[in-house]
Scaffold this active site. Structure first.
Site, mmCIF file in Angstrom:
data_model
loop_
_atom_site.group_PDB
_atom_site.id
_atom_site.type_symbol
_atom_site.label_atom_id
_atom_site.label_comp_id
_atom_site.label_asym_id
_atom_site.label_seq_id
_atom_site.Cartn_x
_atom_site.Cartn_y
_atom_site.Cartn_z
ATOM 1 N N CYS A 119 0.821 -1.212 0.000
ATOM 2 C CA CYS A 119 0.000 0.000 0.000
ATOM 3 C C CYS A 119 0.858 1.266 0.000
ATOM 4 O O CYS A 119 0.477 2.279 -0.582
ATOM 5 C CB CYS A 119 -0.905 0.028 1.228
ATOM 6 S SG CYS A 119 -2.232 -1.192 1.227
ATOM 7 N N MET A 120 1.998 1.213 0.674
ATOM 8 C CA MET A 120 2.830 2.416 0.847
ATOM 9 C C MET A 120 3.742 2.701 -0.339
ATOM 10 O O MET A 120 4.557 3.619 -0.266
ATOM 11 C CB MET A 120 3.698 2.267 2.105
ATOM 12 C CG MET A 120 2.925 2.257 3.398
ATOM 13 S SD MET A 120 4.023 2.418 4.819
ATOM 14 C CE MET A 120 5.064 0.966 4.648
#
Length: 411
Positions: A400-401
Site C-alpha cells: 500500500c505504501m
C-alpha cells in the site's frame, strides 16, 4: 530515459518506486474526525516517520530508486501559472465555493514557496490560520463547527492507490472516498508537467474524471498479459469494465483482466489486503475471502466482438484460474497467519497479506506479522521485515505504501 513507467509483473525486480513520507497531516487527526479521514487511530508522528524512513532506506539498500511524491509535485509546479492552476483545482475539489474565502485561501497558499505550499495543502488549512479580519462568512468564524478549510490528507502515504502503472501506461484513479479524491490530482499534475514524464507520451488507461471509482490497491499485474482487479469496497465493476476496454483497445500485450470479487468491508479494503503475488508461482491469501468450499466469484474479461463489448467468463476456483491464466502446473497459496482462526484475521488486519515483492521470491513485510513471515520463509521466500507499530495504524502495509513506477521485465 527509456521508459518513465514500466510494470509488466508484480514481482519483477523493482527499480523505481514512488513514496510519500508522512508529515504534519498526521498531527491534524483528532478522534472526532477519524471516520471522515478514514483512520481508526492516531499515529505518533516522530515514530511513523522513523518507520517510514527505515522502509525507504530498505528499498535503497536493495538498489531501488526512491522518489518522493512531494518532490515530484514541487518540480512539476515550475511556473506561477501552473502553480496557480493547481491551487485553483485543489480548492475546487475541496468544495471551497468561489466566494471571498476561495480567494483568501488561494492567496494564503500562494504566499508560500512551492515545497511549503504543497506541505500546507497536505497538512490541511485550519480556519484559525487565516486572519479574522479576512473572514466574512459565518462558517469561517465558527471554528468549533469544523476546524478546517482544507481537510488534511493523512492517507497520502499509501501511494499505491491514486494511480497504477500497467505496462508502459498509467491509470490515474478516481478515488471512492471524498477524503482521498484529491490525491490523484497530484499524480495528474506530475504526469502532465514534470520533466521526467511530460514528454514521454504515457498512455492513460483510466482517468480520474470517470464517474465510478478505481483504486490502485485493487490492481495487480500478474503477468505481461494478465491483470487482476478487485471488485471491492473501493473499486466498482463499471470502472473495471472501462479500464479493461481501454487496455484492449489501445495496446496489444494485456489479453485478459480477472475481476475478483472480495467482501466489501473495512478490513478487506482492497484486493492487495487479502491477496498478493510473491513469486512466479506463490501468492499470499487471506483464507476468509473464499467460502467453505474454497470458492469465490472471479470473472475473466477478454476482448469482445467490437471495441465496446467484453467477453466475460465466470470462474469460482481461484487456484485453478491462476494456473490457467499463468500457464503453470502448480501454484502455492500461502494463508495469512497460517489460516489460524485467531492469527489469520489478526495478521490480515495488520496487513500480513500486503507484501511488497521487490524481486521474484523476495518481499518486504511488517515485522509484527511473525506467523505469516515465518510461513513465507518456510516456503522459500526471502522476507525483509520493517518496523510497523505506527505505520500499521493507517490500515495499509508495504505494498500500500509504494507505487512502483519501473520494474524489470521477467525473462
Amino acid at each position: 530515459m527509456k521508459n518513465a513507467v514500466n510494470v509488466t509483473s508484480e514481482i519483477g525486480k523493482l527499480q523505481t518506486v514512488l513514496l510519500h513520507r508522512p508529515g504534519e497531516e498526521v498531527e491534524n487527526l483528532t478522534p472526532e474526525y477519524l471516520q471522515r479521514l478514514l483512520f481508526d487511530d492516531i499515529p505518533y508522528l516522530p515514530i511513523i516517520q522513523k518507520e517510514h524512513d527505515v522502509f525507504a532506506e530498505t528499498l535503497r539498500e536493495n538498489e531501488i530508486e526512491v522518489l518522493y511524491l512531494t518532490d515530484l509535485l514541487s518540480e512539476a509546479l515550475h511556473s506561477e501559472e501552473i502553480k496557480e492552476q493547481f491551487v485553483h483545482d485543489i480548492l475546487t475539489e475541496s468544495k471551497i465555493s468561489v466566494d471571498d474565502s476561495f480567494y483568501v485561501i488561494s492567496e494564503y497558499l500562494l504566499s508560500f514557496d512551492t515545497p511549503e505550499m504543497i506541505k500546507k495543502i497536505i497538512a490541511g488549512v485550519r480556519k484559525d490560520e487565516i486572519e479574522h479580519i479576512k473572514k466574512k462568512h459565518l462558517y469561517e468564524i465558527l471554528t468549533s463547527h469544523y476546524p478546517f478549510y482544507l481537510d488534511p490528507m493523512p492517507n497520502l502515504y499509501f501511494t499505491r492507490d491514486p494511480a497504477a502503472v500497467v505496462g508502459n501506461g498509467l491509470a490515474i484513479n478516481k478515488m471512492r472516498e471524498p477524503a482521498r479524491q484529491r490525491e490523484s490530482l497530484f499524480i495528474d499534475y506530475i504526469v502532465n508537467y514534470h520533466p521526467r514524464f511530460k514528454n514521454q507520451e504515457i498512455p492513460i488507461w483510466f482517468n480520474r474524471d470517470f464517474d465510478y471509482p478505481l483504486e490502485g490497491g485493487d490492481v495487480l499485474v500478474l503477468s505481461k498479459d494478465t491483470i487482476a482487479i478487485g471488485i471491492s469496497a473501493r473499486t466498482a465493476a463499471k470502472s473495471i469494465e472501462r479500464f479493461a476496454l481501454n487496455l484492449f483497445n489501445n495496446q496489444n500485450s494485456v489479453k485478459r483482466v480477472l475481476a475478483v470479487e472480495i467482501p466489501k468491508s473495512r478490513a478487506y479494503m482492497h484486493l492487495d489486503t487479502v491477496f498478493t503475488m510473491i513469486d512466479v508461482d506463490k501468492f499470499t491469501i487471506h483464507s476468509a475471502i473464499q467460502d467453505s468450499n474454497g470458492e469465490m466469484d472471479i470473472y475473466v474479461l477478454g476482448q469482445g466482438s467490437d471495441p465496446e463489448t467484453l467477453n466475460i467468463a465466470h470462474k469460482t476456483n481461484l487456484l485453478e484460474t491462476l494456473k490457467e491464466v499463468l500457464e503453470l502446473k502448480e501454484i502455492l497459496l500461502i494463508p495469512c497467519g497460517g489460516g489460524d482462526i485467531i492469527a489469520g484475521p489478526r495478521e490480515q488486519w495488520n496487513d500480513g497479506s500486503n507484501t511488497l515483492a521487490i524481486a521474484p521470491g523476495k518481499v518486504i513485510t511488517y515485522n509484527r506479522n511473525y506467523v505469516t513471515n515465518q510461513l513465507l520463509r518456510e516456503n522459500g521466500i526471502e522476507v525483509i521485515e520493517v518496523p510497523s507499530s505506527e505505520l500499521s495504524r493507517g490500515r495499509g502495509g508495504p505494498r500500500c505504501m509504494s507505487m512502483p513506477l519501473v520494474r524489470k521485465d521477467l525473462e
